[in-house]
Design a protein around this motif. Structure first.
Motif, PDB file in Angstrom:
ATOM      1  N   ASP A  60      -1.927  -2.018   4.229  1.00 52.56           N
ATOM      2  CA  ASP A  60      -2.076  -1.000   4.705  1.00 52.56           C
ATOM      3  C   ASP A  60      -0.434  -0.475   5.298  1.00 52.56           C
ATOM      4  O   ASP A  60       0.184  -0.846   6.259  1.00 52.56           O
ATOM      5  CB  ASP A  60      -2.862  -0.009   5.179  1.00 52.56           C
ATOM      6  N   ILE A  61       0.314   0.628   5.124  1.00 51.52           N
ATOM      7  CA  ILE A  61       2.226   1.060   6.456  1.00 51.52           C
ATOM      8  C   ILE A  61       2.202   2.228   6.109  1.00 51.52           C
ATOM      9  O   ILE A  61       1.950   3.011   4.881  1.00 51.52           O
ATOM     10  CB  ILE A  61       3.054  -0.061   5.649  1.00 51.52           C
ATOM     11  N   ASP A 290      -3.794   0.236  -6.017  1.00 51.31           N
ATOM     12  CA  ASP A 290      -4.257  -0.851  -5.208  1.00 51.31           C
ATOM     13  C   ASP A 290      -4.059   1.627  -3.926  1.00 51.31           C
ATOM     14  O   ASP A 290      -3.951   2.075  -4.335  1.00 51.31           O
ATOM     15  CB  ASP A 290      -3.285  -1.614  -4.285  1.00 51.31           C
ATOM     16  N   ASN A 291      -3.375   1.112  -3.373  1.00 52.74           N
ATOM     17  CA  ASN A 291      -2.757   2.024  -2.148  1.00 52.74           C
ATOM     18  C   ASN A 291      -1.944   3.085  -2.615  1.00 52.74           C
ATOM     19  O   ASN A 291      -0.755   2.664  -3.442  1.00 52.74           O
ATOM     20  CB  ASN A 291      -2.672   0.958  -0.760  1.00 52.74           C
ATOM     21  N   GLN A 300       6.843  13.131  -3.762  1.00 53.84           N
ATOM     22  CA  GLN A 300       6.480  11.572  -4.794  1.00 53.84           C
ATOM     23  C   GLN A 300       6.342  10.917  -4.649  1.00 53.84           C
ATOM     24  O   GLN A 300       5.846  10.414  -3.053  1.00 53.84           O
ATOM     25  CB  GLN A 300       7.739  11.033  -4.807  1.00 53.84           C
ATOM     26  N   ILE A 301       5.015  10.561  -5.536  1.00 55.06           N
ATOM     27  CA  ILE A 301       4.209   8.574  -4.647  1.00 55.06           C
ATOM     28  C   ILE A 301       4.311   7.350  -5.248  1.00 55.06           C
ATOM     29  O   ILE A 301       5.040   7.517  -6.287  1.00 55.06           O
ATOM     30  CB  ILE A 301       2.870   9.198  -5.622  1.00 55.06           C
ATOM     31  N   TYR A 302       4.788   7.105  -4.378  1.00 50.72           N
ATOM     32  CA  TYR A 302       4.717   5.592  -4.199  1.00 50.72           C
ATOM     33  C   TYR A 302       3.447   4.445  -4.472  1.00 50.72           C
ATOM     34  O   TYR A 302       2.450   4.517  -3.513  1.00 50.72           O
ATOM     35  CB  TYR A 302       5.306   4.770  -3.342  1.00 50.72           C
ATOM     36  N   ALA A 303       3.659   4.419  -6.140  1.00 52.61           N
ATOM     37  CA  ALA A 303       1.571   3.285  -6.148  1.00 52.61           C
ATOM     38  C   ALA A 303       1.908   2.221  -6.401  1.00 52.61           C
ATOM     39  O   ALA A 303       2.440   1.653  -7.480  1.00 52.61           O
ATOM     40  CB  ALA A 303       1.084   4.063  -7.617  1.00 52.61           C
ATOM     41  N   THR A 304       1.004   1.289  -6.007  1.00 49.86           N
ATOM     42  CA  THR A 304       1.615  -0.330  -5.583  1.00 49.86           C
ATOM     43  C   THR A 304       0.332  -0.857  -6.479  1.00 49.86           C
ATOM     44  O   THR A 304      -0.747  -0.234  -5.954  1.00 49.86           O
ATOM     45  CB  THR A 304       1.590  -0.451  -4.008  1.00 49.86           C
ATOM     46  N   THR A 305       0.720  -1.320  -7.843  1.00 44.33           N
ATOM     47  CA  THR A 305      -0.425  -2.063  -8.712  1.00 44.33           C
ATOM     48  C   THR A 305      -0.092  -3.252  -9.422  1.00 44.33           C
ATOM     49  O   THR A 305       0.520  -4.024  -8.637  1.00 44.33           O
ATOM     50  CB  THR A 305       0.100  -0.805 -10.364  1.00 44.33           C
ATOM     51  N   PHE A 306      -1.439  -3.360  -9.261  1.00 40.17           N
ATOM     52  CA  PHE A 306      -1.723  -5.338 -10.171  1.00 40.17           C
ATOM     53  C   PHE A 306      -1.354  -4.983 -11.161  1.00 40.17           C
ATOM     54  O   PHE A 306      -1.827  -4.419 -11.889  1.00 40.17           O
ATOM     55  CB  PHE A 306      -3.187  -5.818  -8.913  1.00 40.17           C
ATOM     56  N   LEU A 307      -0.747  -6.693 -11.600  1.00 39.00           N
ATOM     57  CA  LEU A 307      -0.386  -6.580 -13.029  1.00 39.00           C
ATOM     58  C   LEU A 307      -1.598  -7.605 -13.942  1.00 39.00           C
ATOM     59  O   LEU A 307      -1.768  -6.851 -14.329  1.00 39.00           O
ATOM     60  CB  LEU A 307       0.960  -7.602 -13.045  1.00 39.00           C
ATOM     61  N   LYS A 308      -2.018  -8.556 -12.800  1.00 37.39           N
ATOM     62  CA  LYS A 308      -3.152  -9.463 -13.429  1.00 37.39           C
ATOM     63  C   LYS A 308      -4.476  -9.344 -12.839  1.00 37.39           C
ATOM     64  O   LYS A 308      -3.948  -9.908 -11.591  1.00 37.39           O
ATOM     65  CB  LYS A 308      -1.929 -11.165 -13.421  1.00 37.39           C
ATOM     66  N   ILE A 361       0.227  -1.688  -0.823  1.00 36.50           N
ATOM     67  CA  ILE A 361       1.032  -1.169  -0.060  1.00 36.50           C
ATOM     68  C   ILE A 361       2.746  -0.452  -0.613  1.00 36.50           C
ATOM     69  O   ILE A 361       3.127  -2.170  -0.643  1.00 36.50           O
ATOM     70  CB  ILE A 361       0.993  -0.209   1.443  1.00 36.50           C
ATOM     71  N   ALA A 362       3.378   0.177  -0.621  1.00 41.15           N
ATOM     72  CA  ALA A 362       5.215   0.282  -0.336  1.00 41.15           C
ATOM     73  C   ALA A 362       5.392   1.567  -0.366  1.00 41.15           C
ATOM     74  O   ALA A 362       4.185   3.193  -0.496  1.00 41.15           O
ATOM     75  CB  ALA A 362       5.503   0.362  -2.394  1.00 41.15           C
ATOM     76  N   ALA A 363       5.644   1.732   1.468  1.00 37.96           N
ATOM     77  CA  ALA A 363       6.258   2.820   1.560  1.00 37.96           C
ATOM     78  C   ALA A 363       7.838   3.300   2.286  1.00 37.96           C
ATOM     79  O   ALA A 363       7.992   2.078   2.578  1.00 37.96           O
ATOM     80  CB  ALA A 363       5.056   2.918   3.075  1.00 37.96           C
ATOM     81  N   VAL A 364       8.239   4.639   1.569  1.00 38.86           N
ATOM     82  CA  VAL A 364       9.266   4.973   2.375  1.00 38.86           C
ATOM     83  C   VAL A 364       9.246   4.791   3.429  1.00 38.86           C
ATOM     84  O   VAL A 364       8.884   5.498   4.363  1.00 38.86           O
ATOM     85  CB  VAL A 364       9.789   5.969   1.079  1.00 38.86           C
ATOM     86  N   GLN A 365      10.835   4.309   4.115  1.00 35.00           N
ATOM     87  CA  GLN A 365      10.619   4.502   5.239  1.00 35.00           C
ATOM     88  C   GLN A 365      12.776   5.131   5.576  1.00 35.00           C
ATOM     89  O   GLN A 365      13.439   4.171   4.894  1.00 35.00           O
ATOM     90  CB  GLN A 365      10.855   3.051   6.097  1.00 35.00           C
TER      91      GLN A 365
END
Length: 388
Positions: A60-61, A290-291, A300-308, A361-365
């Protein structure tokens, strides 16, 4: 003409009624595991790996909206394998070092923040409790945002907990305030800090036993919950009956929860009693969230997702080259619609597994004219940065 057989027709209709939800669930499950799907990289050319061998397992970030500094909760990969599959035998020998918290600047430099505790006589010593970091959140003091409260999901042996620390901007250490545990906090995944003491936390699943957890997850049962801890330290169930809740975040008065087994992001409103009332949701059946990271500038929401998901599960159990290149990740950007409690969805990035095994997790810096996306992964030995 043969006589019309009402009994057969009724039997066929009854069978269709019974089988329809099962077929629908099977179809959703196949989509979730990525069965028969092939993914190709999209928008990955500006991405690069940083922090090899040091920034391990950064699940997590969180980015400070006031300073642009990024805080990362990281940990040893071998140790993380043990609590990623609760119910399995725990091998303490794999814990060669304690999990760590890092602060990262926009130029890729970073340093560790020491976790300390205060003795009865006021001395600061290293944090003495077990520390197995998962999701975390930060509360900024409204009167002085340089005073911060960190809340970490902490998978301690025998029970799960939330460990709370206080931190002053620019310091190289944070000080333990308290570690809280309760039967209602039985399988925490992520946390949303509401004040210096109050928080919401997602319980991803109901059972501790490995077999029951596997059955509940594979059958997509609604056994997850969200619990609330108030200012006095009392816990309550804010939301029950949700399928594998994972990431949790908020923007203004709305609270967002990611559901893995019902791949979607739910929109909630907190009631006066701190229970959560569903306002709407947006589904994306071929991506498992996920996060969540909420951009403080625009919501805006950044949603990090699994593909498989099947390959992701294999990776968590046994990271290797064979599993690391096929799990895959998609990062979605969700924009709340004005006409309804749902989101417009934009696919920002797709990685087939070549850039990183998978991401959590993907976070904007944003800092000193630099704007980028930091991508962390619970089972990677590096972090990824991409231009925005």
């Amino acid at each position: 003409m043969a006589p019309f057989n009402y009994a057969k027709v009724l039997m066929a209709l009854a069978l269709a009624v019974v089988l329809s939800p099962l077929i629908k669930q099977a179809k959703t499950s196949l989509e979730m595991i990525g069965f028969g799907r092939t993914y190709f990289n999209v928008n990955t050319t500006s991405c690069r790996q940083i922090g090899h061998g040091v920034l391990q397992g950064c699940e997590d970030i969180i980015v400070d909206p006031h300073t642009g500094l990024a805080y990362l909760a990281c940990g040893n990969l071998a140790a993380r394998q043990r609590w990623l599959t609760p119910g399995d035998a725990y091998d303490v020998s794999r814990e060669t070092e304690m999990d760590r918290v890092y602060v990262m600047r926009e130029d890729d430099t970073y340093n560790v923040i020491q976790l300390l505790e205060e003795t009865a006589v006021g001395m600061l010593i290293p944090f003495s409790q077990s520390l197995r970091l998962h999701g975390f959140d930060i509360h900024w003091d409204p009167a002085n945002p340089q005073h911060m409260t960190f809340m970490f999901v902490n998978h301690q042996p025998g029970h799960a907990a939330v460990s709370i620390f206080t931190y002053a901007h620019g310091a190289n250490y944070m000080v333990h305030v308290e570690t809280v545990a309760t039967d209602l906090l039985h399988s925490p995944n992520n946390i949303l800090a509401m004040s210096q003491r109050a928080f919401y936390a997602t319980n991803d699943i109901k059972f501790d036993h490995h077999i029951m957890r596997t059955l509940s997850t594979n059958m997509r049962l609604a056994h997850g919950s969200v619990v609330y801890r108030n200012e006095t330290g009392s816990f309550s169930v804010a939301l029950a009956g949700i399928r594998y809740p994972n990431g949790i975040a908020r923007y203004k008065s709305q609270i967002y929860v990611a559901s893995c087994s019902d791949p979607s992001v739910h929109i909630y409103r907190a009631n006066a009693d701190n229970s959560l009332e569903l306002q709407g949701r947006t589904m994306f059946p071929d991506s498992i969230p996920d996060n969540l990271f909420v951009d403080p500038q625009n919501g805006q929401i950044y949603a990090t997702t699994f593909l498989k998901s099947r390959e992701t599960h294999k990776l968590f159990h046994n990271p290797s080259l064979e599993t690391s290149r096929i799990a895959g990740t998609r990062i979605l950007r969700l924009t709340l619609r004005n006409d309804a409690p749902s989101f417009d969805i934009e696919s920002l990035l797709v990685d087939s597994g070549e850039l990183m095994p998978t991401a959590t997790i993907a976070a904007v810096q944003r800092r000193n004219q630099i704007q980028r996306m930091l991508v962390g992964c619970v089972m990677c030995n590096f972090v990824v940065t991409c231009k925005l």
